[in-house]
Design a protein around this motif. Sequence first.
Motif, PDB file in Angstrom:
ATOM      1  N   GLU A  66      97.480  69.252  76.272  1.00 53.29           N
ATOM      2  CA  GLU A  66      96.099  69.040  75.822  1.00 53.29           C
ATOM      3  C   GLU A  66      95.898  69.529  74.397  1.00 53.29           C
ATOM      4  OE1 GLU A  66      96.117  68.627  80.105  1.00 53.29           O
ATOM      5  OE2 GLU A  66      96.955  70.155  78.788  1.00 53.29           O
ATOM      6  N   GLN A  70      95.909  69.152  68.010  1.00 50.98           N
ATOM      7  CA  GLN A  70      94.669  69.903  67.774  1.00 50.98           C
ATOM      8  C   GLN A  70      94.813  70.941  66.667  1.00 50.98           C
ATOM      9  OE1 GLN A  70      91.813  69.157  69.283  1.00 50.98           O
ATOM     10  NE2 GLN A  70      92.792  67.572  70.517  1.00 50.98           N
ATOM     11  N   ARG A  73      91.793  71.302  64.125  1.00 51.70           N
ATOM     12  CA  ARG A  73      90.615  71.943  64.736  1.00 51.70           C
ATOM     13  C   ARG A  73      90.838  73.438  64.942  1.00 51.70           C
ATOM     14  NH1 ARG A  73      89.101  67.873  69.655  1.00 51.70           N
ATOM     15  NH2 ARG A  73      87.690  66.462  68.537  1.00 51.70           N
ATOM     16  N   LEU A 170      82.197  68.767  70.714  1.00 54.80           N
ATOM     17  CA  LEU A 170      83.422  68.001  70.525  1.00 54.80           C
ATOM     18  C   LEU A 170      83.465  66.803  71.469  1.00 54.80           C
ATOM     19  CD1 LEU A 170      86.076  70.867  70.191  1.00 54.80           C
ATOM     20  CD2 LEU A 170      84.788  69.705  68.378  1.00 54.80           C
ATOM     21  N   ASP A 172      85.439  65.265  73.453  1.00 58.84           N
ATOM     22  CA  ASP A 172      86.690  65.278  74.216  1.00 58.84           C
ATOM     23  C   ASP A 172      86.401  65.558  75.676  1.00 58.84           C
ATOM     24  OD1 ASP A 172      89.078  65.390  72.061  1.00 58.84           O
ATOM     25  OD2 ASP A 172      87.377  66.550  71.317  1.00 58.84           O
ATOM     26  N   ASP A 173      87.391  65.266  76.541  1.00 57.69           N
ATOM     27  CA  ASP A 173      87.239  65.571  77.953  1.00 57.69           C
ATOM     28  C   ASP A 173      87.346  67.073  78.178  1.00 57.69           C
ATOM     29  OD1 ASP A 173      90.157  66.327  78.855  1.00 57.69           O
ATOM     30  OD2 ASP A 173      90.354  64.549  77.601  1.00 57.69           O
ATOM     31  N   THR A 176      90.804  68.950  77.614  1.00 61.74           N
ATOM     32  CA  THR A 176      91.130  69.233  76.213  1.00 61.74           C
ATOM     33  C   THR A 176      90.279  70.374  75.687  1.00 61.74           C
ATOM     34  OG1 THR A 176      91.769  66.930  75.818  1.00 61.74           O
ATOM     35  CG2 THR A 176      91.234  68.264  73.885  1.00 61.74           C
ATOM     36  N   VAL A 177      88.991  70.338  76.027  1.00 57.95           N
ATOM     37  CA  VAL A 177      88.083  71.406  75.608  1.00 57.95           C
ATOM     38  C   VAL A 177      88.547  72.746  76.164  1.00 57.95           C
ATOM     39  CG1 VAL A 177      85.742  72.317  75.954  1.00 57.95           C
ATOM     40  CG2 VAL A 177      86.064  69.946  75.230  1.00 57.95           C
TER      41      VAL A 177
END
Length: 251
Positions: A66, A70, A73, A170, A172-173, A176-177
């Motif tokens: 996930e 990233q 970020r 964000l 995202d699902d 991922t969060v």
Amino acid sequence: MTPWEAVAIFAAGTAAGGINAVVGSGSLITFPTLVALGYPPVLANVSNNIGLVPGAVASCWGYRRELAGQGGRLLRLGSGSLLGALAGGLLLLSLPESAFKMIVPALIVIALVLVVLQPRLNAWVRGRRSGEAGHGGPLLWALVCLAGVYGGYFGAAQGILLISLLGIFLPDDMQTVNGIKNALSGIVNATAAALFIVIAEVDWAVVGLIAAGAFLGGYTGASVGRRLPSWALRGVIVCVGLVAVVKLLTG
């Protein structure tokens, strides 16, 4: 430290590592355990913070898929977590413990409301901040920094605060969060731990036991958390958060 106390601390560390990987608030297990065993609150808080760092590393490894891609970020938001954690750690060592505990229950309740409303708020934010949807903009950075202050000071429920904020800002699902939340929480814990190692009193026996348990629990918790659908993960967050509020109000 008796053998029974060592087992209790290790078990608390394992549970905390697992809960932190899935939700956050693992310190609400380890911190009260240490205080109940007779450790002074600040010493317990400092040793607990350092001990939970390996658990954060394990949970990030568990969420490595996930977290792929990233890096941008995490660099941006992680800088806010780092600065906030330094400020929070310094506050812990200079202010009375009661200063933050007075507002902790309110912060958790607000975070839980945000988690429940996250899908609607996420759509609302995306509709009005489309140009900043990739990283949440300066507002999210500032809020992540404030969460870092709180995490550096005490840490319990910082995961709930972070996942609610990230879920809103964000696109995202939830999985991922949750992975990003684990990484930012790890930055906060590691930053505060480095500060405490340099300038605070540490019980290294306690640190070792919590670290061993948290590493095991962090990896196991990440494996469980990754299999939960978004609605179930959100439900777990709310349940753990409500337990946290009760513990803080009655503890």
